[in-house]
Design an enzyme around this catalytic site. Structure first.
Site, PDB file in Angstrom:
ATOM      1  N   HIS A 110      15.758  78.080  15.538  1.00 52.03           N
ATOM      2  CA  HIS A 110      16.771  78.856  16.167  1.00 52.03           C
ATOM      3  C   HIS A 110      16.225  80.253  16.336  1.00 52.03           C
ATOM      4  CE1 HIS A 110      19.225  75.648  14.283  1.00 52.03           C
ATOM      5  NE2 HIS A 110      20.284  76.030  15.040  1.00 52.03           N
TER       6      HIS A 110
ATOM      7  N   GLU B  80      19.895  67.767  26.686  1.00 49.66           N
ATOM      8  CA  GLU B  80      19.066  68.945  27.527  1.00 49.66           C
ATOM      9  C   GLU B  80      18.446  68.373  28.468  1.00 49.66           C
ATOM     10  OE1 GLU B  80      18.849  68.394  24.138  1.00 49.66           O
ATOM     11  OE2 GLU B  80      20.120  70.229  23.376  1.00 49.66           O
TER      12      GLU B  80
ATOM     13  N   PRO C  86      13.312  69.113  25.389  1.00 48.90           N
ATOM     14  CA  PRO C  86      13.547  67.951  25.629  1.00 48.90           C
ATOM     15  C   PRO C  86      13.642  68.134  27.292  1.00 48.90           C
ATOM     16  CG  PRO C  86      14.952  68.243  23.951  1.00 48.90           C
ATOM     17  CD  PRO C  86      14.186  69.372  24.009  1.00 48.90           C
TER      18      PRO C  86
ATOM     19  N   ASP D 164      15.274  77.234  21.374  1.00 46.79           N
ATOM     20  CA  ASP D 164      14.483  76.205  20.823  1.00 46.79           C
ATOM     21  C   ASP D 164      14.994  74.716  21.135  1.00 46.79           C
ATOM     22  OD1 ASP D 164      13.729  78.173  18.143  1.00 46.79           O
ATOM     23  OD2 ASP D 164      15.852  78.567  19.275  1.00 46.79           O
TER      24      ASP D 164
ATOM     25  N   GLU E 187      26.347  72.456  26.740  1.00 49.79           N
ATOM     26  CA  GLU E 187      26.855  72.113  25.538  1.00 49.79           C
ATOM     27  C   GLU E 187      27.934  73.143  24.915  1.00 49.79           C
ATOM     28  OE1 GLU E 187      23.602  71.679  23.366  1.00 49.79           O
ATOM     29  OE2 GLU E 187      22.704  70.116  24.613  1.00 49.79           O
TER      30      GLU E 187
END
Lengths: 316, 341
Positions: free
Chosen positions: B133, B64, B93, B89, B33
């Site tokens: 995060h 993900e 997925p 974090d 990403e």
């Protein structure tokens, strides 16, 4: 109309203040502002029944809470991580909730809240309470696999849910058409037989109109519906994003031509609302925001014992 | 041939590692990403798309599970993908693909297929990131047979370990301690950050070199207690050792799986005491594994129970970050406990 204006202006000024507090170091970590997108939450939630319908969203959640009339002081104090914050300082900007409003958060993981929204809708149907669920997510989250698992279940079980894609054009630095094979996101429900409507998310009255239509569809037991709200965020993705992936001209052009607040202000003036009234409103809102900021700055931090509360429901 | 050395922070060292590896092997591709056009949220992949083109360095949708699944497929057919998961974090997925596919493909195909991917992901706290995060999920991955887990603590190691990971034939989870991207962290959050340029480990060769996986580094020799740490906590521990004057031997594990058990055992047998430090929660954390191994291998040499200094067993908090973080106060107390008996 005046109430829409008041709410949008409150969100705008609140977010500007949050940006300032961030700059001063009073808010740390991650903070995603809603500036530019105000018409979406305000228009949509105005068509819901507070306390009967449920709402869930992602991490850019300040506006959704303000649109529901949740006390700006409690929101700002959460941003600064204080004990008086709505999550007692333990959630922060991205993780805020309100049981009274059936507002289920505030979720930091992109797309994860969409499945939860389907679960909320299931409960509405199961208990026959007549409520509907509204699950917001962004154009970036629209590419997460679990969104489609949720679409399938929602239509299969005819769940009363309004899926809302807040398409602000950029998933952090990646524009919609660089990340999405089908960039007309309102069509994303088609293969699940979920109808979709594309809406001008910069026009609060258009948003309200679409919301009424969607609520009527869903409350009538016809299953889910998908709304794509075309909107725009003026600021970076978060406070640490200088937004170099788009031109200054592009942002300025949206501000000049499509700003939801300016747009409504003109309509109010045309409808005969006096300049004095609007000026007074602006002044009142500034006072509310200043009060919230002072409260958030002066409230104490949580006690260290708070670290171990709410980990599990029962005691360790 | 490693060429000249330059001063680099961890971001630059990681960028250089990928650059050098990609220049040598066109089977290496980078995906994730915002890694291409944007250059990564922490700028670790900046300039790589420009240099190697969009077919080798490219942006993915926010997906993900898909990113890792696609990477495993690419790897099985001969590529060497280096996917980035923007924050550790966000990795959950993709857990199915990592655990059920990447880790086990080799075993269930009796060695016919492998998945040589290197998943880069920033992890850890100390940046006021709250619960989505700041996490340290390394223990989830060390628990899975078939994955390697690597955590560098400085620019030199980051580059050498990352090249070694990319060139390794097994799937590697490469956790990058984001608190120390720009400079080491001594645990005193109220003090200004010291840039990497002030430290020797920022001298990084421009060219190709590796730091082998599975080899720990003794950061500081000592006689009274062994401290096992990795990532950010190496620096926090080092600073506390200097402040307290304990004659501790500090071991930077660098790779959790495969673990350099020889170095650990040798050190504990010498000192007779051991302290394990990590940011992750305590229960079932990697410190539990280390503690068990030390007990198994060094039982008769131990003078005191092994001490674990870790994050508390709570979600990572938004407020109260420094009450959660295992900082100098808790480390100092643990030194007292471990030296007591």
């Amino acid at each position: 109309m005046l109430e829409f204006y008041r709410q949008m202006l409150l969100i705008r000024r609140f977010e500007e203040k949050a940006g300032q507090l961030y700059g001063l170091g009073l808010i740390g970590g991650f903070c995603h502002l809603y500036i530019g997108q105000e018409a979406v939450a305000v228009g949509l939630q105005s068509a819901l029944e507070v306390g009967k319908d449920s709402v869930i969203t992602g991490y850019r959640d300040h506006g959704h809470m303000l649109a529901y009339g949740i006390d700006p002081k409690l929101i700002m104090a959460e941003l600064t991580g204080r004990a008086a914050g709505i999550s007692r300082g333990k959630g922060g900007s991205m993780h805020m909730f309100s049981v009274d409003h059936r507002f289920y958060g505030g979720h930091g993981i992109v797309g994860a809240q969409v499945s939860l929204g389907a679960g909320l809708a299931f409960k509405h149907k199961y208990s026959g309470d007549g409520g509907v669920a509204m699950a917001y997510f962004g154009d970036g989250a629209a590419n997460q696999g679990q969104v489609y698992e949720s679409f399938n279940m929602a239509e299969l079980w005819k769940l009363p849910i309004i899926f809302v894609i807040e398409n602000n054009q950029y998933a952090m630095g990646t524009s919609v058409n660089r990340a999405s094979a089908e960039d007309q996101l309102y069509r994303r429900g088609e293969s699940f037989r979920i109808p979709g409507i594309q809406v001008d998310g910069m026009d609060v009255l258009a948003v309200r109109g679409a919301a009424e239509e969607a609520v009527a569809w869903v409350r009538a037991g016809k299953g889910p519906i998908l709304l794509e709200l075309k909107t725009y965020r003026y600021r970076g993705h978060s406070m640490s994003d200088p937004a170099k992936y788009r031109s200054r001209d592009e942002v300025q052009s949206v501000r000049d031509k499509s700003d939801p607040i300016d747009h409504l202000k003109k309509e109010l003036e045309a409808a005969g609302v006096s300049e004095d009234d609007l000026r007074k409103l602006e002044k009142d809102i500034r006072a509310i925001v200043t009060e919230a900021a002072d409260f958030a700055e002066q409230s104490p931090e949580p006690e260290p014992e708070e670290l171990y509360t709410d980990v599990l429901v029962g005691q360790y | 041939m490693t060429g000249e050395s330059r001063t680099m922070n961890m971001i630059q060292a990681i960028n250089s590692a990928i650059d050098v590896a990609m220049g040598r092997d066109e089977k290496i591709v980078v995906l994730g990403e915002d890694v291409g056009y944007f250059g990564g949220v922490f700028k670790a992949t900046e300039g790589l798309q420009k240099k190697y083109g969009k077919t080798r360095v490219f942006d993915t949708p926010i997906s993900e599970c898909g990113i890792i699944g696609v990477a495993v497929g690419m790897a099985t057919y001969g590529l060497r993908p280096v996917p980035e998961i923007q924050f550790a974090d966000y990795i959950y997925p993709a857990l199915d693909q990592l655990v059920s596919e990447a880790a086990r493909l080799r075993y269930r195909s009796a060695g016919e297929y492998t998945a040589p991917i290197t998943v880069r992901t920033p992890f850890g706290g100390g940046i006021f990131g709250g619960q989505t995060h700041s996490q340290s999920p390394e223990g989830i991955f060390t628990h899975v047979a078939g994955l390697k887990t690597v955590i560098p603590s400085n620019p030199y190691d980051a580059k050498g370990l990352l090249i070694a990971a990319i060139e390794d034939n097994d799937p590697v989870i490469f956790f990058e301690p984001k608190r120390i991207y720009n400079g080491p962290f001594d645990g005193h959050y109220d003090r200004p950050v010291q840039p990497w340029s002030k430290f020797a480990e920022s001298a990084v060769p421009d060219g190709h070199y590796t730091v082998p996986l599975g080899k720990a580094r003794v950061v500081r020799e000592g006689n009274d207690v062994t401290v096992l740490a990795y990532g950010t906590m190496v620096h926090v521990a080092h600073s506390v050792i200097q402040e307290t004057g304990v004659d501790a031997e500090l071991v930077d594990l660098r790779t959790l799986v495969p673990l350099d058990i020889e170095t650990v055992v040798e050190s504990v047998k010498k000192t007779g005491r051991c302290m394990v430090v990590h940011e992750a929660t305590k229960t079932s954390g990697f410190g539990a594994e280390l503690s068990a191994l030390v007990q198994e291998h060094c039982f008769h040499w131990l003078e005191a129970p092994v001490q674990r200094v870790t994050g508390w067993d709570t979600p990572y908090p938004h407020s109260l970050e420094w009450a959660y973080f295992p900082g100098p106060v808790r480390l100092t107390e643990a030194f007292k406990r471990v030296m007591q008996d």
